[in-house]
Design a protein around this motif. Structure first.
Motif, short mmCIF file in Angstrom:
data_model
loop_
_atom_site.label_atom_id
_atom_site.label_comp_id
_atom_site.label_asym_id
_atom_site.label_seq_id
_atom_site.Cartn_x
_atom_site.Cartn_y
_atom_site.Cartn_z
N ARG A 114 0.69 4.01 -2.91
CA ARG A 114 0.50 5.51 -2.74
C ARG A 114 1.81 6.49 -3.22
O ARG A 114 1.65 7.49 -3.69
CB ARG A 114 0.02 5.95 -1.20
N GLU A 115 2.74 5.86 -3.10
CA GLU A 115 4.06 6.61 -3.32
C GLU A 115 4.05 6.89 -4.98
O GLU A 115 4.42 7.79 -5.77
CB GLU A 115 5.25 6.03 -2.96
N PRO B 87 -1.13 9.82 -3.09
CA PRO B 87 -1.88 9.68 -1.91
C PRO B 87 -3.25 9.12 -2.04
O PRO B 87 -3.84 8.49 -1.04
CB PRO B 87 -1.74 10.97 -1.16
N LYS B 88 -4.09 9.29 -3.12
CA LYS B 88 -5.34 9.02 -3.31
C LYS B 88 -5.51 7.67 -3.75
O LYS B 88 -6.79 7.07 -3.53
CB LYS B 88 -6.24 9.74 -4.09
N LYS C 258 -6.00 3.73 -4.02
CA LYS C 258 -6.35 2.58 -2.99
C LYS C 258 -5.69 1.36 -3.60
O LYS C 258 -5.49 1.06 -4.98
CB LYS C 258 -7.87 2.34 -2.75
N THR C 259 -5.55 0.12 -2.71
CA THR C 259 -4.80 -0.99 -3.15
C THR C 259 -6.00 -2.29 -3.04
O THR C 259 -6.79 -2.15 -1.88
CB THR C 259 -3.68 -1.59 -2.33
N GLU D 257 1.03 -1.25 0.00
CA GLU D 257 0.08 0.09 -0.12
C GLU D 257 0.71 1.12 0.00
O GLU D 257 0.67 2.23 -0.78
CB GLU D 257 -0.88 0.05 1.27
N TYR D 258 1.83 1.10 0.75
CA TYR D 258 2.83 2.49 0.97
C TYR D 258 3.45 2.63 -0.63
O TYR D 258 3.59 3.63 -0.91
CB TYR D 258 4.09 2.09 1.69
#
Ligand code: DAH
Length: 367
Positions: A261-262, A266-267, A269-270, A257-258
């Motif tokens: 987002r990177e 940031p929006k 989703k996984t 997930e990190y």
């Protein structure tokens, strides 16, 4: 009838009977030479005919004087004619030498002027170029994983079936080999092949290194695919492996997930979808919400709202057996990403071949 030129007459025919008259005759000749000489331009053609006229061996004026004036001069005038002729010759030679130097110097000057380097002119600027879009994507991926403690290792593109398949829990005749048909090095069908994925470096790393292991492996991989807009015989991957005594599925999910987002913002989703790889158990396909529509559905995500990013999972304990790791005490996760796919997705590129044609009109769009 034109007058016979004086140099074709004899001294007697000219009516010069005294040394003084001879001296005057030479003085007059000398001044007409000087006048002609002074009006000479640097033009090579007219300079050449001027030289022939005065110094030509057969019918140049100097030769004719020797022939017509000196040889047949009366005895009492011969010394003065000879003397004056010598003096005139020296005068002509000196004048010609000076003129020759002038012409040469002028030619030198034009050549220097032509070759002179003007340091004040702006130079020719060479375009330095930019990093290829694949390279840029690699750097972005590496930046993300380096920031959370992974390090980069690289491995051979020519592999053995053991590292490429067996040690990754893909025995011979396993169906997972079907979509990994590859190129075998001639004469060594059993011994060497072009790696079909970067996963062999999981094995090579764990063989050499005790846990904790946290690596990513960028590199080229090969498959015998038919080329089309999304397939080629070569593509780029980045492999990831983390193994330690206390790694859980939560660590795996959090890391994924990190990363998402990177990489996508940031929006994003996984989502993890169940999948199958022989070297992970459980295995997953990692999807992210579509970066174009944000999940509401569009042409890019085929109206599903999701984009498939890469394969991953918890390391299959069977793999630890091949590297003599203690499967009872250790756990970890792995992932393998197609870098070309990620770049195409992120930058909206629809044709894979564009990445390898090196057309500057394409490359310039990714400065
Ligand atoms: N090696 C796989 C392939 O090329 C990709 C992959 C999937 C690598 C899952 C992994 C993984 O490390 O856990 O298709």
């Amino acid at each position: 009838m034109p007058d016979t030129p004086i140099v074709e007459k004899t001294v007697t025919e000219l009516g010069d009977t005294t040394p003084e008259m001879v001296a005057i005759r030479f003085a007059e000749l000398c001044s007409s030479f000087d006048v002609e000489m002074a009006s000479q331009s640097a033009d090579p053609e007219s300079w050449k005919s001027f030289l022939v006229k005065w110094t030509g061996r057969k019918s140049g004026i100097l030769s004719l004087i020797g022939e017509n004036w000196l040889k047949s001069a009366p005895k009492e005038l011969k010394p003065i004619v000879g003397q004056e002729l010598n003096r005139f010759k020296r005068h002509v030679e000196a004048a010609l030498e000076e003129k020759r130097r002038e012409i040469e110097a002028a030619a030198d000057e034009t050549a220097t002027a032509r070759d002179r380097i003007d340091l004040s002119l702006p130079g020719v600027e060479r375009a330095i170029g930019t990093r290829h879009i694949i390279r840029q994507t690699y750097e972005e991926l590496e930046r993300i994983f380096l920031s959370i403690g992974f390090s980069v290792v690289e491995g051979p593109e020519i592999e053995t079936p053991y590292y490429n398949f067996e040690a990754l829990n893909i025995p011979e005749h396993h169906p997972a080999r079907d979509n990994m048909d590859t190129f075998y090095i001639e004469g060594t069908r059993e011994a060497h092949l072009l790696r079909t994925h970067t996963s062999p470096m999981q094995i090579r790393t764990m063989e050499k290194q005790q846990p904790p292991v946290r690596i990513i492996v960028p590199g080229k991989v090969y498959r015998r695919d038919n080329p089309d807009s999304t397939h080629g015989y070569m593509f780029h991957q980045i492999e990831g492996l983390a193994v330690d005594t206390d790694i859980t599925f939560c660590d795996f999910k959090g890391t994924v997930e990190y990363f998402v987002r990177e990489f996508l913002g940031p929006k994003a989703k996984t989502r993890l979808r169940p999948s199958y790889f022989p070297f992970t158990e459980p295995s997953a396909e990692v999807d992210a919400t579509c970066h174009v529509c944000g999940g509401s559905g569009c042409r890019v995500c085929k109206f599903s709202g999701w984009i498939e990013l890469f394969g991953a999972g918890m390391v299959n304990p069977a793999v630890y057996g091949f590297v003599k790791y203690d499967a009872e005490k250790l756990s970890g996760f792995a992932f393998g990403m197609g870098v070309d796919r990620l770049a195409m997705m992120k930058y909206g590129i629809t044709e894979l071949p564009l990445l390898f044609q090196n057309d500057v009109r394409f490359l310039r769009q990714f400065p």
